[in-house]
Design an enzyme around this catalytic site. Structure first.
Site, PDB file in Angstrom:
ATOM      1  N   LYS A   9      -0.867  24.468  43.797  1.00 32.51           N
ATOM      2  CA  LYS A   9      -2.334  24.394  43.769  1.00 32.51           C
ATOM      3  C   LYS A   9      -2.926  25.667  44.361  1.00 32.51           C
ATOM      4  O   LYS A   9      -2.476  26.059  45.436  1.00 32.51           O
ATOM      5  CB  LYS A   9      -2.765  23.179  44.583  1.00 32.51           C
ATOM      6  CG  LYS A   9      -4.245  23.020  44.726  1.00 32.51           C
ATOM      7  CD  LYS A   9      -4.572  21.886  45.642  1.00 32.51           C
ATOM      8  CE  LYS A   9      -6.060  21.848  45.839  1.00 32.51           C
ATOM      9  NZ  LYS A   9      -6.458  20.929  46.867  1.00 32.51           N
TER      10      LYS A   9
ATOM     11  N   SER B 168     -11.231  22.640  41.434  1.00 30.62           N
ATOM     12  CA  SER B 168     -12.674  22.574  41.187  1.00 30.62           C
ATOM     13  C   SER B 168     -13.288  23.906  40.766  1.00 30.62           C
ATOM     14  O   SER B 168     -14.122  23.955  39.864  1.00 30.62           O
ATOM     15  CB  SER B 168     -13.373  22.037  42.433  1.00 30.62           C
ATOM     16  OG  SER B 168     -13.101  22.858  43.559  1.00 30.62           O
TER      17      SER B 168
ATOM     18  N   GLU C  18       8.457  26.167  50.981  1.00 30.73           N
ATOM     19  CA  GLU C  18       7.644  24.956  51.189  1.00 30.73           C
ATOM     20  C   GLU C  18       8.109  23.825  50.266  1.00 30.73           C
ATOM     21  O   GLU C  18       8.212  22.669  50.688  1.00 30.73           O
ATOM     22  CB  GLU C  18       6.159  25.250  50.911  1.00 30.73           C
ATOM     23  CG  GLU C  18       5.437  26.027  52.005  1.00 30.73           C
ATOM     24  CD  GLU C  18       5.043  25.132  53.176  1.00 30.73           C
ATOM     25  OE1 GLU C  18       5.419  23.944  53.208  1.00 30.73           O
ATOM     26  OE2 GLU C  18       4.343  25.634  54.084  1.00 30.73           O
TER      27      GLU C  18
ATOM     28  N   ARG D  47      -8.998  27.522  56.750  1.00 30.56           N
ATOM     29  CA  ARG D  47      -7.740  26.781  56.651  1.00 30.56           C
ATOM     30  C   ARG D  47      -6.515  27.697  56.568  1.00 30.56           C
ATOM     31  O   ARG D  47      -5.435  27.263  56.195  1.00 30.56           O
ATOM     32  CB  ARG D  47      -7.765  25.882  55.412  1.00 30.56           C
ATOM     33  CG  ARG D  47      -8.930  24.915  55.335  1.00 30.56           C
ATOM     34  CD  ARG D  47      -8.520  23.656  54.579  1.00 30.56           C
ATOM     35  NE  ARG D  47      -9.592  22.926  53.952  1.00 30.56           N
ATOM     36  CZ  ARG D  47     -10.524  22.233  54.584  1.00 30.56           C
ATOM     37  NH1 ARG D  47     -10.561  22.194  55.899  1.00 30.56           N
ATOM     38  NH2 ARG D  47     -11.451  21.575  53.901  1.00 30.56           N
TER      39      ARG D  47
ATOM     40  N   LYS E 167       0.394  24.784  48.516  1.00 27.67           N
ATOM     41  CA  LYS E 167      -1.070  24.756  48.456  1.00 27.67           C
ATOM     42  C   LYS E 167      -1.603  26.000  49.154  1.00 27.67           C
ATOM     43  O   LYS E 167      -1.354  26.215  50.336  1.00 27.67           O
ATOM     44  CB  LYS E 167      -1.599  23.496  49.125  1.00 27.67           C
ATOM     45  CG  LYS E 167      -3.119  23.447  49.176  1.00 27.67           C
ATOM     46  CD  LYS E 167      -3.614  22.110  49.677  1.00 27.67           C
ATOM     47  CE  LYS E 167      -5.122  22.116  49.790  1.00 27.67           C
ATOM     48  NZ  LYS E 167      -5.651  20.820  50.215  1.00 27.67           N
TER      49      LYS E 167
ATOM     50  N   TYR F 135     -10.091  18.031  36.287  1.00 29.01           N
ATOM     51  CA  TYR F 135     -11.403  17.417  36.061  1.00 29.01           C
ATOM     52  C   TYR F 135     -11.739  17.403  34.572  1.00 29.01           C
ATOM     53  O   TYR F 135     -12.650  16.713  34.152  1.00 29.01           O
ATOM     54  CB  TYR F 135     -12.480  18.187  36.849  1.00 29.01           C
ATOM     55  CG  TYR F 135     -12.145  18.255  38.329  1.00 29.01           C
ATOM     56  CD1 TYR F 135     -12.406  17.177  39.167  1.00 29.01           C
ATOM     57  CD2 TYR F 135     -11.516  19.383  38.871  1.00 29.01           C
ATOM     58  CE1 TYR F 135     -12.061  17.212  40.499  1.00 29.01           C
ATOM     59  CE2 TYR F 135     -11.167  19.434  40.205  1.00 29.01           C
ATOM     60  CZ  TYR F 135     -11.440  18.348  41.017  1.00 29.01           C
ATOM     61  OH  TYR F 135     -11.089  18.383  42.339  1.00 29.01           O
TER      62      TYR F 135
ATOM     63  N   ARG G 208     -15.197  21.231  48.084  1.00 27.98           N
ATOM     64  CA  ARG G 208     -15.607  21.016  49.487  1.00 27.98           C
ATOM     65  C   ARG G 208     -17.051  20.556  49.560  1.00 27.98           C
ATOM     66  O   ARG G 208     -17.415  19.737  50.394  1.00 27.98           O
ATOM     67  CB  ARG G 208     -15.380  22.279  50.303  1.00 27.98           C
ATOM     68  CG  ARG G 208     -13.888  22.528  50.460  1.00 27.98           C
ATOM     69  CD  ARG G 208     -13.600  23.695  51.362  1.00 27.98           C
ATOM     70  NE  ARG G 208     -12.172  23.966  51.343  1.00 27.98           N
ATOM     71  CZ  ARG G 208     -11.612  25.069  51.800  1.00 27.98           C
ATOM     72  NH1 ARG G 208     -12.368  26.015  52.324  1.00 27.98           N
ATOM     73  NH2 ARG G 208     -10.312  25.236  51.745  1.00 27.98           N
TER      74      ARG G 208
ATOM     75  N   CYS H 147      -5.414  13.109  53.309  1.00 27.74           N
ATOM     76  CA  CYS H 147      -5.810  14.260  54.118  1.00 27.74           C
ATOM     77  C   CYS H 147      -6.833  13.786  55.136  1.00 27.74           C
ATOM     78  O   CYS H 147      -7.325  12.660  55.048  1.00 27.74           O
ATOM     79  CB  CYS H 147      -6.415  15.353  53.243  1.00 27.74           C
ATOM     80  SG  CYS H 147      -6.437  16.956  54.086  1.00 27.74           S
TER      81      CYS H 147
HETATM   82  C1  PBG Z   1      -8.233  18.187  50.832  1.00 28.60           C
HETATM   83  C2  PBG Z   1      -8.246  18.729  49.454  1.00 28.60           C
HETATM   84  C3  PBG Z   1      -8.890  19.865  48.942  1.00 28.60           C
HETATM   85  C4  PBG Z   1      -8.677  19.853  47.581  1.00 28.60           C
HETATM   86  C5  PBG Z   1      -7.887  18.745  47.289  1.00 28.60           C
HETATM   87  N1  PBG Z   1      -7.626  18.075  48.461  1.00 28.60           N
HETATM   88  C6  PBG Z   1      -9.740  20.877  49.632  1.00 28.60           C
HETATM   89  C7  PBG Z   1      -9.161  21.822  50.576  1.00 28.60           C
HETATM   90  O1  PBG Z   1      -7.963  21.805  50.893  1.00 28.60           O
HETATM   91  O2  PBG Z   1      -9.915  22.625  51.088  1.00 28.60           O
HETATM   92  C8  PBG Z   1      -9.212  20.846  46.586  1.00 28.60           C
HETATM   93  C9  PBG Z   1      -9.380  20.325  45.212  1.00 28.60           C
HETATM   94  C10 PBG Z   1     -10.222  21.149  44.320  1.00 28.60           C
HETATM   95  O3  PBG Z   1     -10.721  22.232  44.661  1.00 28.60           O
HETATM   96  O4  PBG Z   1     -10.422  20.697  43.193  1.00 28.60           O
HETATM   97  N2  PBG Z   1      -7.479  18.906  51.729  1.00 28.60           N
END
Ligand code: PBG
Length: 323
Positions: free
Chosen positions: A247, A273, A232, A216, A194, A312, A204, A119
């Site tokens: 996700k 997260s 998708e 986003r 996603k 995690y 973040r 990314c």
């Molecule tokens: C990068 C990315 C993100 C996450 C994984 N890759 C953040 C986002 O898209 O804002 C989130 C992972 C998480 O919250 O554990 N694009």
């Protein structure tokens, strides 16, 4: 009338419950995320993700060893770079922490599967997942850059790349560049469905990738949509994705199930997260039993249809499962 059929008969003892258990959670279900930072001998707890660490590439090897020894087959590498610019050029710098960590882990632990998050948001100064052309995200320019980033991870030793940017056409762009460069054996796990989720907030903070303006929602999916997730996923498979991801996980169990039922490729779910942080915070307050809550959550994600769970909790959960 006394009941003739009693479902409770199959719950009367631990042995019978084990015999009829439909879902078995195993350490091999997990992928463990690693946050790599510049420097040496750094292992610093991430305040918003207690129990998770920012590690320098040398320490990343140590954590990876622990992961491997617990029977977890894979890590997913994220990076915090030394510098940022509007193109995210540190994302394909072979000397950046991610490439360094991948290289060192591969050397020490050749059998551990290294997946890498592809990314731009951690690497761009504006914090978006692609590059801009004037006021707008430049989708087609971004996928060229993303393919270059993926290639740099693979050249460092990644076994599998995981594009998380949600640009249209990026799986095909990455596949093409990898194949042209002699890496047709390297697989792609696409973040296919996603969602634009509030549950990414701690990540973040941990990865330093909060957008500096806007949000986003013009590229990540609307949480209200399910049919669009199938579209998708279908597109990513057509473009060459070997594994597709949903996700976040917990608020999207229905999507995991629909994707599992509609396609034959392996399905990954990212237990993100915010989902981790909620359980940690409640456990730290003594409001819930952490071990039971985590294992129940992960079992639920697997029962919903996930073949792979990025979490995690992986290290702790693998420890509990081996007790
Ligand atoms: C990068 C990315 C993100 C996450 C994984 N890759 C953040 C986002 O898209 O804002 C989130 C992972 C998480 O919250 O554990 N694009």
């Amino acid at each position: 009338m006394t009941p003739y059929i009693r479902p409770q008969r199959l719950r009367v003892s631990a042995g019978i419950r084990a015999m009829v258990r439909e879902t078995q959670l195993m350490p091999t279900d997990f992928v463990y995320p690693l946050f790599v930072v510049p420097g040496k001998e750094i292992k610093r707890e991430i305040p918003v993700l207690s129990g998770q660490y920012h590690v320098s590439s040398d320490m990343a090897v140590r954590v990876a060893k622990e992961v491997y020894e617990r029977g977890i087959p894979a890590v997913m590498v994220f990076g915090l770079p030394e510098y940022k610019d509007d193109q995210g050029s540190s994302a394909w710098d072979p000397n950046s922490p991610v490439q360094q960590a991948i290289c060192r882990i591969k050397q020490e632990l050749p059998e551990l599967v290294i997946t890498s998050d592809v990314c731009l948001c951690e690497y761009t100064d504006h914090g978006h997942c692609g590059v801009f052309k004037g006021q707008h995200l430049d989708n087609d320019g971004s996928i060229e850059i993303l393919a270059k980033v993926a290639l740099s991870h693979v050249e460092a030793g990644a076994d599998m790349v995981a594009p998380s940017d949600m640009m249209d056409g990026r799986v095909a762009a990455i596949r093409e560049v990898l194949d042209q460069s002699g890496y047709s054996r390297v697989s792609i796990m696409s973040y296919a469905a996603k969602y634009a989720s509030a549950f990414y907030e701690p990540f973040r903070d941990a990865a330093g990738c909060t957008p500096q303006f806007g949000d986003r929602r013009s590229y990540q999916m609307d949480p209200a949509n399910a049919r669009e997730a199938l579209k998708e996923v279908a597109l990513d498979i057509e473009e060459g994705a070997d594994i597709v991801m949903v996700k976040p996980a917990m608020a999207y169990m229905d999507i995991i199930r629909q994707v599992r039922d509609s396609f034959t490729v392996p399905v990954a779910a990212y237990n993100v997260s915010g989902e981790y942080a909620m359980i940690k915070a409640a456990a730290e307050k003594g409001w819930i039993d952490e071990q039971r809550t985590v294992l129940e959550t992960l079992t639920g994600i697997k029962r919903a249809g996930a073949d792979i769970i990025i979490t995690y909790h992986a290290l702790e959960a693998a420890g509990w499962l081996q007790l």
